[in-house]
Design an enzyme around this catalytic site. Structure first.
Site, PDB file in Angstrom:
ATOM      1  N   THR A  26      37.709  10.696  14.304  1.00  0.00           N
ATOM      2  CA  THR A  26      36.850  10.296  13.186  1.00  0.00           C
ATOM      3  C   THR A  26      35.611   9.502  13.617  1.00  0.00           C
ATOM      4  O   THR A  26      34.819   9.074  12.775  1.00  0.00           O
ATOM      5  CB  THR A  26      37.652   9.474  12.150  1.00  0.00           C
ATOM      6  N   GLY A  27      35.440   9.316  14.915  1.00  0.00           N
ATOM      7  CA  GLY A  27      34.226   8.639  15.402  1.00  0.00           C
ATOM      8  C   GLY A  27      33.008   9.538  15.224  1.00  0.00           C
ATOM      9  O   GLY A  27      33.143  10.765  15.150  1.00  0.00           O
ATOM     10  N   ARG A  28      31.840   8.938  15.188  1.00  0.00           N
ATOM     11  CA  ARG A  28      30.603   9.703  14.950  1.00  0.00           C
ATOM     12  C   ARG A  28      30.401  10.825  15.960  1.00  0.00           C
ATOM     13  O   ARG A  28      30.171  11.987  15.606  1.00  0.00           O
ATOM     14  CB  ARG A  28      29.406   8.731  14.984  1.00  0.00           C
ATOM     15  N   GLU A  29      30.510  10.483  17.253  1.00  0.00           N
ATOM     16  CA  GLU A  29      30.320  11.488  18.289  1.00  0.00           C
ATOM     17  C   GLU A  29      31.436  12.536  18.262  1.00  0.00           C
ATOM     18  O   GLU A  29      31.217  13.711  18.504  1.00  0.00           O
ATOM     19  CB  GLU A  29      30.283  10.836  19.680  1.00  0.00           C
TER      20      GLU A  29
ATOM     21  N   THR B 145      35.221   9.059  27.288  1.00  0.00           N
ATOM     22  CA  THR B 145      34.801   7.657  27.246  1.00  0.00           C
ATOM     23  C   THR B 145      34.191   7.158  28.554  1.00  0.00           C
ATOM     24  O   THR B 145      34.694   7.461  29.627  1.00  0.00           O
ATOM     25  CB  THR B 145      36.024   6.783  26.888  1.00  0.00           C
ATOM     26  N   GLU B 146      33.118   6.378  28.415  1.00  0.00           N
ATOM     27  CA  GLU B 146      32.470   5.740  29.570  1.00  0.00           C
ATOM     28  C   GLU B 146      32.908   4.285  29.672  1.00  0.00           C
ATOM     29  O   GLU B 146      33.376   3.721  28.702  1.00  0.00           O
ATOM     30  CB  GLU B 146      30.948   5.697  29.383  1.00  0.00           C
TER      31      GLU B 146
ATOM     32  N   GLU C  45      26.158  13.329  44.024  1.00  0.00           N
ATOM     33  CA  GLU C  45      25.277  12.152  44.076  1.00  0.00           C
ATOM     34  C   GLU C  45      25.792  11.180  45.133  1.00  0.00           C
ATOM     35  O   GLU C  45      26.937  11.300  45.557  1.00  0.00           O
ATOM     36  CB  GLU C  45      25.315  11.424  42.714  1.00  0.00           C
TER      37      GLU C  45
ATOM     38  N   HIS D 103      32.377  -6.013  52.342  1.00  0.00           N
ATOM     39  CA  HIS D 103      32.700  -5.439  53.644  1.00  0.00           C
ATOM     40  C   HIS D 103      33.953  -4.592  53.567  1.00  0.00           C
ATOM     41  O   HIS D 103      34.031  -3.530  54.146  1.00  0.00           O
ATOM     42  CB  HIS D 103      32.902  -6.544  54.668  1.00  0.00           C
TER      43      HIS D 103
END
Lengths: 405, 308
Positions: free
Chosen positions: B17-20, B100-101, B218, B261
């Protein structure tokens, strides 16, 4: 978040690891009082978030409280690598028989935390690992199962340590491993851990780094250490005026994400580029084709017109920027038309002609037809996905070099 | 065929139900994915684009007659992600995409460890998921169905990328060159991820449709060293082509990354772009300079393999 040594040692102490009876102060007279309490030779150490303290004169030995006061006064004024010390730590000079190293760090390949132990402490563990690998013990441990002392014991034994030292170091490494997990650390290190002539073990220095993502649930610890919210994550470098400007634009509007960095960049092509991987790819492409970026940027996550405009303005107002290149890898949730509106608005508000100012616009994807219509209207050179990132970057470089000639 | 998901794969959305998540659900449904339910605690009884919402996965499974879905897309805030993934793993779900980030590393390590024990696979975190062109997508990869269809056409090349956006850029280039994509996986760029290049290679190896692999990478981490080691140890039938972004970060004036280190002895000196390129090339994996060179290189290597 990085911690000063006095904080790191407090964290270690809270975990039940023995430390010396040190004191932290920002005042030279109080340094003398601490030295008096210690009643013996002391070490005065600068509390600064950078390495190389010893070499810079930030660590001095004192035999008397008066000497401690004088050293503290000097060190409190001493800037190291451009940083002012937070204060000084007055530490009893330990009667060291042997120095050990212990640390815990994440191993991304194994996806587990890793303990490291060496009986060659006091120097860089990196160097020990390279020159004396048989003196370094290593061991992963679980984030699901309870930690048990034998796991620490194995690592210490693997470094070739036995006898009383093995027995004494085991609970210390076990506690370090536990505090690493409990406190969301990226690095938890005691170096050196000293074995004193009386047979006791004590942490003489500690180095802690907490993961920024974990700070939210570590508020109690951060507060207990006296660290206020104004300190943020204690990034090491001071943001430039440009970086501050971009941060302010980002903070003013929650839609989308922008980032602008110019540390190490001083060229004439302003970059409005994204997202994450696209920014890296495009910065490389501009440089490899002889272009000189004025900044590095990331834009994405469907920003508002205001945000795209704010970033473009900050870039355009940077010294030396002649034109901007607006480029992204194919977007899905960031709307092309919104970015187009934002960058055009920035040009207009600064009294610049968008067609002259925007060297190239290459953002294909969501709402591109609407975006291309707007770009057409202002006579801006743009391209769709059939033009590669490399070629788009090349066009921007060629244009700005042509303009400069 | 494809890897990890196919036309029969059923999955759920946690945090639906979250926007994204609402957008993501729409995109996946439009693309043809089989979403059998969603979970948001406290929102039982709602619907998101016709998908029923439950408080728990157990309720969802009960509603579906005891059928355990094949997968889950987890898009809940970082503080709740570990718990959501544990819930999915305990329910017996085997393929979990974590969108999720900014999840703390300790939580990521715990969910990956539990997934390993349960024979489940996590993709991500901080990723856009995976797509089998023309069949199904699980996650935000490629965006709305119309955009996804434009960039991803069925074909012979497997794509793995640490950047979500670059997965689409590379796939679009392969599509434009007529090669197309078998399965594309956005694996995520975090320090610890559920599935690395080397861990996904056996799946591609077993997929007959895949004739070559393209990876986007990367600076940071040891994932390329792992892939290089995998290639040397396994006689893979698949040629691999790599693209490395972020070379500028190797310049002295750009050195901003700080590592303790102890961190350096774990990561070694293997995490810079220059070192990674050398390591990949040493394992016979060519590293192209430009994205637009990828299709020709893929064609050349496929031709060489089939001639051999």
């Amino acid at each position: 978040m990085r911690f000063y040594e006095y904080e790191a040692r407090e964290i270690v102490k809270r975990a039940g690891i023995p430390v010396t009876d040190y004191g932290f102060t920002t005042d030279a007279d109080e340094a003398a009082t601490i030295a008096e309490r210690i009643a013996g030779p002391t070490v005065i150490k600068s509390q600064v978030l950078t390495g190389g303290r010893m070499k810079a004169g930030g660590v001095k030995f004192a035999d008397t409280p008066d000497e401690a006061r004088a050293h503290a006064a000097d060190i409190l004024k001493l800037e190291i690598n451009g940083l002012q010390p937070r204060g000084v730590l007055v530490d009893p000079k330990a009667d060291v028989k042997q120095e050990y190293y212990m640390g815990v760090v994440w191993d991304g390949a194994a996806k587990k935390p890793l303990m490291l132990f060496s009986d060659m402490g006091g120097i860089d563990i990196e160097q020990v690992a390279e020159e004396h690998p048989d003196h370094v013990g290593r061991g992963h441990f679980s984030t699901l199962e309870p930690f048990s002392d034998f796991m620490a014991k194995q690592v210490i034994a693997d470094a070739g340590v036995t006898g009383k030292a093995l027995q004494r170091c085991t609970p210390i490494l076990a506690r370090l491993a536990q505090l690493f997990l409990d406190n969301d650390m990226l690095l938890a290190e005691i170096n050196p851990l000293a074995e004193l002539h009386d047979g006791t073990f004590v942490a003489l220095d500690a180095h802690m780094e907490m993961e920024n993502e974990g700070m939210g649930r570590q508020k109690a610890l951060i507060k207990a250490l006296g660290i206020g919210p104004e300190e943020g994550t204690r990034e090491t470098y001071v943001p430039s005026a440009f970086e501050e400007a971009v941060l302010a634009v980002d903070a003013a509007d929650h839609r989308g994400v922008i980032q602008g960095k110019d540390n190490g960049f001083d060229g004439n092509i302003g970059l409005i580029i994204g997202a994450g991987g696209g920014s890296l790819t495009l910065t490389d492409a501009v440089r490899q084709q002889g272009g000189k970026p004025a900044n590095y940027s990331e834009i994405g996550g469907n920003p508002s017109v205001a945000k795209a405009c704010g970033l473009a303005k900050a870039v355009l107002q940077k010294d030396g920027v002649e034109q901007i290149a607006v480029m992204m890898s194919i977007v899905s949730n960031t709307r092309v038309d919104i970015v187009a509106r934002g960058v055009i608005k920035a040009c207009l508000e600064l009294g610049k002609d968008p067609a002259e100012t925007i060297a190239i616009f290459r953002i294909p994807g969501a709402w591109e037809d609407e975006g291309f219509k707007i770009l057409d209207k202002y006579g801006i050179e743009y391209c769709d996905r059939s033009v590669s990132l490399w070629d788009a970057a090349g066009r921007a470089v060629a244009k700005i070099q042509g303009a400069g000639a | 065929m494809s890897i990890l998901i196919d036309e029969n794969t059923t999955f759920i959305i946690q945090g639906i139900t979250g926007r994204e998540a609402i957008n993501l659900t729409r995109e996946c449904l439009d693309y043809g994915s089989k979403i059998v339910g969603g979970v948001t605690p406290g929102r039982k009884g709602r619907e998101v684009h016709g998908v029923p919402v439950f408080d728990t996965i157990a309720q969802l499974i009960e509603h579906n007659g005891g059928q355990v879905p094949d997968g889950s897309v987890v898009t809940v805030p970082p503080a709740g992600t570990k718990d959501a993934v544990f819930e999915a793993l305990y329910a017996g779900i085997k393929t979990i995409v974590v969108v999720t980030e900014r999840i703390p590393r300790r939580d990521v390590a715990a969910m990956v460890e539990l997934a390993d024990r349960n024979g489940a696979r996590i993709i991500g975190p901080n990723c856009l998921g995976l797509i089998v062109p023309g069949v199904a997508k699980m996650g935000g990869i490629g965006g709305p169905a119309k955009n996804a269809a434009q960039a991803y056409q069925p074909g012979s090349v497997g794509v793995m990328s640490r950047s979500g956006g670059m997965t689409t850029e590379i796939s679009s280039t392969l599509t434009a060159a007529g090669l197309g994509v078998s399965t594309a996986v956005s694996i995520g760029g975090d320090a610890i991820i559920g599935s690395t290049y080397a861990e996904l290679m056996p799946y591609f190896e077993a997929d007959e449709q895949t004739q070559a692999i393209v990876i986007y990478t990367e600076p940071g981490g040891r994932m390329e060293a792992q892939l290089s080691a995998w290639v040397k140890e396994n006689n893979s039938r698949l040629p691999i082509i790599a693209f490395m972004a972020g070379k500028f970060m190797d310049d002295d004036e750009m050195q901003g990354m700080s590592f303790g280190h102890a961190g350096t002895i774990v990561e070694g000196k293997e995490d810079s772009a220059t070192e990674k390129i050398a390591r990949l090339q040493e394992a016979g994996i060519p590293v192209v300079e430009r994205i637009d060179e990828i299709p020709d290189m893929v064609k050349k290597l496929i031709a060489e393999r089939s001639a051999a």
